[in-house]
Enzyme design. Structure first.
Site, PDB file in Angstrom:
ATOM      1  CG  ASP A 141      -1.848   1.097   1.359  1.00 61.05           C
ATOM      2  OD1 ASP A 141      -1.618   2.152   0.732  1.00 61.05           O
ATOM      3  OD2 ASP A 141      -2.846   0.939   2.072  1.00 61.05           O
ATOM      4  CG  ASN A 156      -9.013  13.837 -10.586  1.00 58.58           C
ATOM      5  OD1 ASN A 156      -9.039  15.054 -10.388  1.00 58.58           O
ATOM      6  ND2 ASN A 156      -9.619  12.977  -9.794  1.00 58.58           N
ATOM      7  N   GLY A 195      -9.637   5.192  -6.127  1.00 58.39           N
ATOM      8  CA  GLY A 195      -8.394   4.446  -6.279  1.00 58.39           C
ATOM      9  C   GLY A 195      -7.299   4.931  -5.349  1.00 58.39           C
ATOM     10  CG  ASP A 197      -6.551  11.235  -6.203  1.00 58.43           C
ATOM     11  OD1 ASP A 197      -5.900  11.808  -5.320  1.00 58.43           O
ATOM     12  OD2 ASP A 197      -7.208  11.839  -7.075  1.00 58.43           O
ATOM     13  CB  SER A 232      -2.292   5.293 -16.646  1.00 58.98           C
ATOM     14  OG  SER A 232      -2.282   6.698 -16.674  1.00 58.98           O
ATOM     15  CB  THR A 233      -2.497   0.015 -14.573  1.00 59.88           C
ATOM     16  OG1 THR A 233      -2.224   0.064 -13.182  1.00 59.88           O
ATOM     17  CG2 THR A 233      -1.244   0.259 -15.374  1.00 59.88           C
ATOM     18  N   GLY A 234      -5.473   1.668 -13.500  1.00 57.00           N
ATOM     19  CA  GLY A 234      -6.751   1.428 -12.829  1.00 57.00           C
ATOM     20  C   GLY A 234      -7.871   1.946 -13.713  1.00 57.00           C
ATOM     21  CB  VAL A 235     -10.245   4.731 -13.107  1.00 59.46           C
ATOM     22  CG1 VAL A 235     -11.392   5.419 -13.822  1.00 59.46           C
ATOM     23  CG2 VAL A 235     -10.728   4.206 -11.770  1.00 59.46           C
ATOM     24  CE1 TYR A 236      -8.549   8.802 -15.146  1.00 63.20           C
ATOM     25  CE2 TYR A 236      -6.284   9.565 -15.139  1.00 63.20           C
ATOM     26  CZ  TYR A 236      -7.619   9.790 -14.879  1.00 63.20           C
ATOM     27  OH  TYR A 236      -8.026  11.001 -14.366  1.00 63.20           O
TER      28      TYR A 236
END
Ligand code: ADP
Length: 183
Positions: A16, A30, A38, A40, A130-134
């Protein structure tokens, strides 16, 4: 997995990012800098309300009220986090028709590393930007992240860079990528 580059180390761990005791941790923010889901959201929760206030101040004072552009990075204190600093960078949203998105992900890593060095941080932890929601594939993002970090450490004396992967699957993908880059 831990490797030496120049006089620096690059380490891959699962964990984590909010618990890392590095001088700086990087937030996959963002553009609004007002927090989100996420990683953030996790960073804002762990750092406390002062982080949001600091982000608002950065927007007013450094960005003239505008959003932070994709690929750019800004720095705040870490408040209740073990890390002294949070470096906020905006990852690109995956778009298979637009190769420029890959260059923007390179910029995220490079600009964050440069900002860490200008603040004399000698250790920095990154999430998988960028590998989650993006929606970037973890494989492509891993290649970009690890190649960019390796290139930077070849030319600079920073110290320790840690990639904090949130799942064993992501860790395995990053490990495969790093072994390829090292060959
Ligand atoms: P993005 O919008 O850049 O895709 P996300 O936060 O959606 O960002 O996801 C980026 C990565 O961060 C994902 O791999 C996600 O699993 C991971 N992640 C989420 N929470 C944490 C955390 N507390 N520490 C480290 N990584 C995290």
């Amino acid at each position: 997995m831990k490797t030496e580059i120049n006089r620096n180390t690059l380490e891959l761990i699962t964990g984590d990012i909010t618990e890392q005791e590095t001088d700086a941790i990087v937030n996959a923010a963002n553009g609004s800098l007002l927090g989100g889901g996420g990683v953030d959201g996790a960073i804002h929760r762990a750092a406390g309300k002062e982080l949001l206030e600091a982000c608002k101040e950065v927007r007013q004072e450094q960005l003239a009220g505008e959003k932070l552009s994709t690929g750019e990075a800004v720095i705040t204190n870490g408040y209740n986090l073990p890390a002294n600093y949070v470096i906020h960078t905006v990852g690109p949203v995956w778009n298979e028709r637009d190769q420029h998105q890959e260059d923007l992900l390179v910029n995220c890593y490079r600009n964050s590393l440069e900002l860490a060095m200008t603040h004399n941080a000698t250790s920095i932890a990154f999430p998988s930007i960028s590998t989650g929601v993006y929606r970037f594939s973890v494989e492509l993002a891993a290649n970009i992240a690890l190649q960019t970090i390796t290139d930077f450490l070849t030319d600079h004396d920073l110290g320790n860079v840690v990639m904090v992967l949130f799942s064993e699957n992501d860790y395995a993908t990053y490990e495969t990528s790093l072994r390829k880059i090292q060959r």
